[in-house]
Design a protein around this motif. Structure first.
Motif, PDB file in Angstrom:
ATOM      1  N   ALA A 105      -6.425 -65.888  20.603  1.00 14.54           N
ATOM      2  CA  ALA A 105      -7.143 -66.855  21.440  1.00 14.54           C
ATOM      3  C   ALA A 105      -8.579 -66.409  21.676  1.00 14.54           C
ATOM      4  CB  ALA A 105      -6.415 -67.026  22.766  1.00 14.54           C
ATOM      5  N   ALA A 106      -8.778 -65.113  21.936  1.00 11.59           N
ATOM      6  CA  ALA A 106     -10.125 -64.600  22.192  1.00 11.59           C
ATOM      7  C   ALA A 106     -10.997 -64.698  20.940  1.00 11.59           C
ATOM      8  CB  ALA A 106     -10.047 -63.156  22.671  1.00 11.59           C
ATOM      9  N   LEU A 107     -10.435 -64.379  19.792  1.00  9.16           N
ATOM     10  CA  LEU A 107     -11.189 -64.450  18.546  1.00  9.16           C
ATOM     11  C   LEU A 107     -11.593 -65.884  18.242  1.00  9.16           C
ATOM     12  CD1 LEU A 107     -12.337 -63.170  16.004  1.00  9.16           C
ATOM     13  CD2 LEU A 107     -10.056 -63.349  14.960  1.00  9.16           C
ATOM     14  N   MET A 108     -10.668 -66.807  18.430  1.00 13.53           N
ATOM     15  CA  MET A 108     -10.963 -68.207  18.163  1.00 13.53           C
ATOM     16  C   MET A 108     -12.029 -68.727  19.108  1.00 13.53           C
ATOM     17  SD  MET A 108      -8.245 -71.321  17.724  1.00 13.53           S
ATOM     18  CE  MET A 108      -7.827 -71.393  19.475  1.00 13.53           C
ATOM     19  N   ALA A 109     -11.927 -68.363  20.391  1.00  7.32           N
ATOM     20  CA  ALA A 109     -12.938 -68.788  21.354  1.00  7.32           C
ATOM     21  C   ALA A 109     -14.298 -68.219  20.986  1.00  7.32           C
ATOM     22  CB  ALA A 109     -12.531 -68.345  22.759  1.00  7.32           C
ATOM     23  N   ALA A 110     -14.324 -66.957  20.575  1.00 10.56           N
ATOM     24  CA  ALA A 110     -15.589 -66.317  20.216  1.00 10.56           C
ATOM     25  C   ALA A 110     -16.251 -67.020  19.032  1.00 10.56           C
ATOM     26  CB  ALA A 110     -15.362 -64.843  19.897  1.00 10.56           C
ATOM     27  N   VAL A 111     -15.466 -67.319  18.007  1.00  5.11           N
ATOM     28  CA  VAL A 111     -16.013 -68.019  16.833  1.00  5.11           C
ATOM     29  C   VAL A 111     -16.548 -69.385  17.242  1.00  5.11           C
ATOM     30  CG1 VAL A 111     -15.444 -69.061  14.611  1.00  5.11           C
ATOM     31  CG2 VAL A 111     -14.547 -66.800  15.193  1.00  5.11           C
ATOM     32  N   GLY A 112     -15.759 -70.129  18.023  1.00  9.30           N
ATOM     33  CA  GLY A 112     -16.186 -71.452  18.455  1.00  9.30           C
ATOM     34  C   GLY A 112     -17.459 -71.418  19.282  1.00  9.30           C
ATOM     35  N   VAL A 114     -19.813 -69.142  19.307  1.00  9.92           N
ATOM     36  CA  VAL A 114     -20.959 -68.774  18.465  1.00  9.92           C
ATOM     37  C   VAL A 114     -21.452 -69.991  17.685  1.00  9.92           C
ATOM     38  CG1 VAL A 114     -21.668 -67.446  16.436  1.00  9.92           C
ATOM     39  CG2 VAL A 114     -20.396 -66.323  18.284  1.00  9.92           C
ATOM     40  N   VAL A 115     -20.519 -70.770  17.147  1.00 11.48           N
ATOM     41  CA  VAL A 115     -20.901 -71.988  16.418  1.00 11.48           C
ATOM     42  C   VAL A 115     -21.602 -72.958  17.368  1.00 11.48           C
ATOM     43  CG1 VAL A 115     -20.044 -74.006  15.162  1.00 11.48           C
ATOM     44  CG2 VAL A 115     -19.060 -71.741  14.718  1.00 11.48           C
ATOM     45  N   PHE A 116     -21.071 -73.117  18.579  1.00 12.54           N
ATOM     46  CA  PHE A 116     -21.699 -74.013  19.547  1.00 12.54           C
ATOM     47  C   PHE A 116     -23.143 -73.604  19.833  1.00 12.54           C
ATOM     48  CE2 PHE A 116     -17.315 -74.766  21.680  1.00 12.54           C
ATOM     49  CZ  PHE A 116     -16.983 -75.672  20.694  1.00 12.54           C
ATOM     50  N   TRP A 117     -23.376 -72.302  19.926  1.00 16.92           N
ATOM     51  CA  TRP A 117     -24.694 -71.810  20.290  1.00 16.92           C
ATOM     52  C   TRP A 117     -25.678 -71.910  19.127  1.00 16.92           C
ATOM     53  CZ3 TRP A 117     -27.313 -66.617  20.289  1.00 16.92           C
ATOM     54  CH2 TRP A 117     -28.361 -66.579  21.202  1.00 16.92           C
ATOM     55  N   VAL A 118     -25.199 -71.522  17.936  1.00 17.53           N
ATOM     56  CA  VAL A 118     -26.072 -71.523  16.756  1.00 17.53           C
ATOM     57  C   VAL A 118     -26.260 -72.930  16.197  1.00 17.53           C
ATOM     58  CG1 VAL A 118     -26.308 -70.680  14.383  1.00 17.53           C
ATOM     59  CG2 VAL A 118     -25.443 -69.158  16.173  1.00 17.53           C
ATOM     60  N   ALA A 148     -19.382 -80.010  20.712  1.00 18.55           N
ATOM     61  CA  ALA A 148     -18.423 -80.937  20.101  1.00 18.55           C
ATOM     62  C   ALA A 148     -17.687 -80.351  18.897  1.00 18.55           C
ATOM     63  CB  ALA A 148     -19.147 -82.217  19.689  1.00 18.55           C
ATOM     64  N   PHE A 149     -18.434 -79.743  17.975  1.00 18.45           N
ATOM     65  CA  PHE A 149     -17.830 -79.277  16.726  1.00 18.45           C
ATOM     66  C   PHE A 149     -17.872 -77.753  16.635  1.00 18.45           C
ATOM     67  CE2 PHE A 149     -18.003 -77.811  12.379  1.00 18.45           C
ATOM     68  CZ  PHE A 149     -16.995 -78.528  11.755  1.00 18.45           C
ATOM     69  N   PRO A 150     -16.737 -77.115  16.334  1.00 22.64           N
ATOM     70  CA  PRO A 150     -15.384 -77.670  16.214  1.00 22.64           C
ATOM     71  C   PRO A 150     -14.773 -77.872  17.596  1.00 22.64           C
ATOM     72  CG  PRO A 150     -15.296 -75.310  15.908  1.00 22.64           C
ATOM     73  CD  PRO A 150     -16.748 -75.650  16.088  1.00 22.64           C
ATOM     74  N   SER A 151     -13.837 -78.778  17.703  1.00 26.18           N
ATOM     75  CA  SER A 151     -13.191 -79.014  18.991  1.00 26.18           C
ATOM     76  C   SER A 151     -12.281 -77.840  19.338  1.00 26.18           C
ATOM     77  CB  SER A 151     -12.347 -80.297  18.939  1.00 26.18           C
ATOM     78  OG  SER A 151     -11.528 -80.380  20.091  1.00 26.18           O
ATOM     79  N   LEU A 152     -12.687 -77.054  20.355  1.00 21.84           N
ATOM     80  CA  LEU A 152     -11.825 -75.961  20.788  1.00 21.84           C
ATOM     81  C   LEU A 152     -10.618 -76.494  21.549  1.00 21.84           C
ATOM     82  CD1 LEU A 152     -14.181 -73.001  21.806  1.00 21.84           C
ATOM     83  CD2 LEU A 152     -12.815 -73.324  19.733  1.00 21.84           C
ATOM     84  N   GLY A 205     -12.389 -79.917  12.380  1.00 21.90           N
ATOM     85  CA  GLY A 205     -12.961 -78.578  12.477  1.00 21.90           C
ATOM     86  C   GLY A 205     -12.134 -77.676  13.366  1.00 21.90           C
ATOM     87  N   GLY A 206     -11.667 -78.197  14.493  1.00 27.80           N
ATOM     88  CA  GLY A 206     -10.840 -77.403  15.398  1.00 27.80           C
ATOM     89  C   GLY A 206      -9.512 -77.024  14.776  1.00 27.80           C
ATOM     90  N   ALA A 207      -8.899 -77.974  14.058  1.00 29.34           N
ATOM     91  CA  ALA A 207      -7.618 -77.693  13.409  1.00 29.34           C
ATOM     92  C   ALA A 207      -7.771 -76.640  12.319  1.00 29.34           C
ATOM     93  CB  ALA A 207      -7.042 -78.980  12.816  1.00 29.34           C
ATOM     94  N   LEU A 208      -8.857 -76.716  11.552  1.00 32.10           N
ATOM     95  CA  LEU A 208      -9.101 -75.722  10.502  1.00 32.10           C
ATOM     96  C   LEU A 208      -9.355 -74.342  11.107  1.00 32.10           C
ATOM     97  CD1 LEU A 208     -11.326 -77.741   8.005  1.00 32.10           C
ATOM     98  CD2 LEU A 208      -8.983 -76.922   7.624  1.00 32.10           C
ATOM     99  N   LEU A 209     -10.098 -74.297  12.200  1.00 27.66           N
ATOM    100  CA  LEU A 209     -10.365 -73.016  12.863  1.00 27.66           C
ATOM    101  C   LEU A 209      -9.064 -72.390  13.350  1.00 27.66           C
ATOM    102  CD1 LEU A 209     -12.182 -70.862  14.079  1.00 27.66           C
ATOM    103  CD2 LEU A 209     -12.539 -72.379  16.054  1.00 27.66           C
ATOM    104  N   ALA A 210      -8.220 -73.178  13.994  1.00 29.38           N
ATOM    105  CA  ALA A 210      -6.941 -72.661  14.484  1.00 29.38           C
ATOM    106  C   ALA A 210      -6.056 -72.205  13.331  1.00 29.38           C
ATOM    107  CB  ALA A 210      -6.222 -73.728  15.310  1.00 29.38           C
ATOM    108  N   GLY A 211      -6.066 -72.965  12.244  1.00 27.05           N
ATOM    109  CA  GLY A 211      -5.264 -72.574  11.090  1.00 27.05           C
ATOM    110  C   GLY A 211      -5.714 -71.249  10.509  1.00 27.05           C
TER     111      GLY A 211
END
Length: 230
Positions: A105-112, A114-118, A148-152, A205-211
Motif C-alpha cells: 500500500a505504501a509503495l503504491m501510494a508513493a508511486v501515485g 510522485v506521478v501526481f506531483w510530476v 486524477a491519473f492514475p486513480s488511487l 491507470g489505477g488498475a494497472l498500477l495496482a496490478g
C-alpha cells in the motif's frame, strides 16, 4: 450429539473462526498503523494536489464516461473504500503478512503521489448542477477532482480485492464471500466514474498500477519463501 471438535472442524465454522483469530492477532498495531497510514496519505495527497509543479492537464473523456450516469447514491460506495482497505491488514495472520500489506500500500501510494506531483492532472469541468446531488456537492467541495491519473481510489480498491481474495481462499471461505469481495471492489471502481471524481483513463491507470504492485509483491514474497526453504 456431535462432539465439540466435530462442530469446530465443520467448514462453515472453520473459516469464520479463522478470520476471527486473524482479526484478534496484533489488533493494536493493525488499528494504529491503519489509522496513521490513512491519515498520512491524506495529508500528502492534499498537499500534492494544492502544490502541483505546474498547471494540471485536463484528462480526456471517452464514450464510457458519457454513458455512466451521475449518481448521488454512488457516494456511499465511494466512501466505503476507506473501510474496505482496512480489511486486508485486519485479516493479516502474522507480522509478515501485515508488513506485506503495509509495504504494498505504501509503495503504491508513493508511486501515485510522485506521478501526481510530476504530472498533475484534473478531471474536466462537467456540466452538472451539483446542487441536485447533495452528497456529491460535499465531495466536490473537499476534493475538487485533482490528482486524477492514475486513480488511487481504484488502485487501492483493486489491491485490497487481490489481498482479500488470497486471505479468503487461505481460510477456505465460501464462494459467495469471495464474490462479495469482488463485487465490492467493482462497485468502488464504478463509483469513481458515477461521482465524476475520475474518468475511464484514470480508472485504467489505477488498475494497472495496482496490478503491477500486486505482482511485484507476490514475486518478492515468493523469492523470500523459496530462499527460506533453500
Amino acid at each position: 450429539m456431535a462432539s465439540v471438535s466435530s462442530v469446530a472442524s465443520s467448514p462453515a465454522v472453520a473459516w469464520y473462526l479463522a478470520l476471527a483469530r486473524r482479526i484478534a492477532t496484533l489488533w493494536v498495531p493493525k488499528m494504529v498503523g491503519t489509522t496513521l497510514g490513512i491519515s498520512g496519505f491524506f495529508f500528502l495527497y492534499f498537499w500534492v494536489m494544492h502544490n502541483p509543479l505546474w498547471q494540471p492537464t485536463v484528462m480526456p473523456l471517452t464514450p464510457l464516461d458519457h454513458w455512466v450516469g451521475v449518481s448521488d447514491d454512488a457516494m456511499l460506495l465511494y466512501g466505503s473504500l476507506w473501510f474496505y482497505i482496512s480489511l486486508p491488514p485486519a485479516f493479516a495472520k502474522n507480522k509478515a503478512e501485515l508488513w506485506a500489506c503495509a509495504r504494498d500500500a505504501a509503495l503504491m501510494a508513493a508511486v501515485g503521489l510522485v506521478v501526481f506531483w510530476v504530472f498533475p492532472t484534473v478531471v474536466p469541468a462537467f456540466a452538472v448542477d451539483w446542487a441536485r446531488y447533495p452528497a456529491l456537492q460535499f465531495l466536490k467541495s473537499a476534493d475538487a477532482g485533482g490528482n486524477a491519473f492514475p486513480s488511487l481510489h481504484v488502485a487501492f480498491a483493486v489491491l485490497a480485492a487481490v489481498q482479500l481474495g488470497r486471505q479468503l481462499r487461505s481460510v477456505g471461505a465460501p464462494a459467495w464471500l469471495r464474490v462479495v469481495n469482488l463485487m465490492w471492489a467493482v462497485g468502488i471502481v464504478y463509483s469513481t466514474l458515477a461521482t465524476r471524481q475520475h474518468v475511464l483513463l484514470d480508472v485504467l491507470g489505477g488498475a494497472l498500477l495496482a496490478g503491477a504492485i500486486s505482482w511485484a509483491g507476490s514475486w518478492r514474497d515468493w523469492r523470500v519463501w523459496t530462499e527460506a526453504r533453500g
